[in-house]
Design a protein around this motif. Structure first.
Motif, PDB file in Angstrom:
ATOM      1  N   VAL A 187       0.847  -1.187   0.000  1.00 45.64           N
ATOM      2  CA  VAL A 187       0.000   0.000   0.000  1.00 45.64           C
ATOM      3  C   VAL A 187       0.885   1.240   0.000  1.00 45.64           C
ATOM      4  O   VAL A 187       1.748   1.391   0.868  1.00 45.64           O
ATOM      5  N   VAL A 188       0.666   2.096  -0.980  1.00 44.46           N
ATOM      6  CA  VAL A 188       1.338   3.397  -1.015  1.00 44.46           C
ATOM      7  C   VAL A 188       0.450   4.363  -0.227  1.00 44.46           C
ATOM      8  O   VAL A 188      -0.710   4.565  -0.577  1.00 44.46           O
ATOM      9  N   PRO A 189       0.982   4.959   0.825  1.00 40.27           N
ATOM     10  CA  PRO A 189       0.174   5.883   1.620  1.00 40.27           C
ATOM     11  C   PRO A 189      -0.188   7.153   0.848  1.00 40.27           C
ATOM     12  O   PRO A 189       0.591   7.634   0.022  1.00 40.27           O
ATOM     13  N   ARG A 190      -1.362   7.670   1.134  1.00 43.36           N
ATOM     14  CA  ARG A 190      -1.798   8.930   0.518  1.00 43.36           C
ATOM     15  C   ARG A 190      -0.742   9.997   0.720  1.00 43.36           C
ATOM     16  O   ARG A 190      -0.022   9.994   1.719  1.00 43.36           O
ATOM     17  N   GLY A 191      -0.616  10.854  -0.275  1.00 40.42           N
ATOM     18  CA  GLY A 191       0.337  11.950  -0.177  1.00 40.42           C
ATOM     19  C   GLY A 191       1.781  11.574  -0.491  1.00 40.42           C
ATOM     20  O   GLY A 191       2.664  12.412  -0.365  1.00 40.42           O
ATOM     21  N   THR A 192       2.031  10.327  -0.905  1.00 37.73           N
ATOM     22  CA  THR A 192       3.386   9.873  -1.215  1.00 37.73           C
ATOM     23  C   THR A 192       3.584   9.808  -2.726  1.00 37.73           C
ATOM     24  O   THR A 192       2.874   9.066  -3.406  1.00 37.73           O
ATOM     25  N   PHE A 193       4.533  10.579  -3.239  1.00 36.73           N
ATOM     26  CA  PHE A 193       4.868  10.464  -4.661  1.00 36.73           C
ATOM     27  C   PHE A 193       5.426   9.074  -4.906  1.00 36.73           C
ATOM     28  O   PHE A 193       6.253   8.584  -4.131  1.00 36.73           O
TER      29      PHE A 193
END
Length: 139
Positions: free
Chosen positions: A82-88
């Motif tokens: 999971v890529v966290p929100r706000g992470t490029f």
């Protein structure tokens, strides 16, 4: 929506375009998408939502720009990340991969902000799954 199971093997066989996800199901306000990865996507960020990746076949790399710098996470077959929100982030796959993604319906494949989008990346909120995929998606 459909009341029949969606065969993911058949769904994947129904398209070969890379970086052009197909919507195979909807869960509440979320789309379940199938995508083929090959080569590099684009650096992008989803400001308000996490992005869930399940690698069905192959292996992907996800480059991340975090407070401590850049790093690359390798996600092997049958693994999730999971890529966290706000992470490029910038997904890629050297050999090609089939990936299941879960995102809020209407989420753009290139996020809210992104670098220049290469011609091989489809800017979309997901395409309907067509014949051969057996069900799924939104009407």
């Amino acid at each position: 929506m459909t009341s029949h199971p969606t065969d993911l093997t058949a769904a994947l066989a129904s398209f070969d375009a890379v970086w052009s996800p197909r919507i195979v199901a909807a869960v509440n306000d979320y789309d379940v998408r199938l995508a083929r990865f090959h080569g590099e996507h684009v650096w992008h960020v989803h400001e308000e939502t996490d992005e869930f990746f399940l690698v069905l076949d192959g292996e992907i790399d996800i480059a991340l720009r975090e407070a401590g710098g850049e790093r690359v996470v390798t996600v092997p077959e049958r693994s999730v990340f999971v890529v966290p929100r706000g992470t490029f982030h910038k997904p890629s796959s050297r050999e090609g991969a089939a990936v299941l993604l879960v995102e809020p319906a209407g989420t753009l494949s290139v996020g809210d902000r992104h670098e220049t989008v290469p011609a091989h990346v489809d800017v979309t909120t997901g395409h309907a799954l067509h014949a051969g995929g057996t069900g799924g998606g939104r009407p």
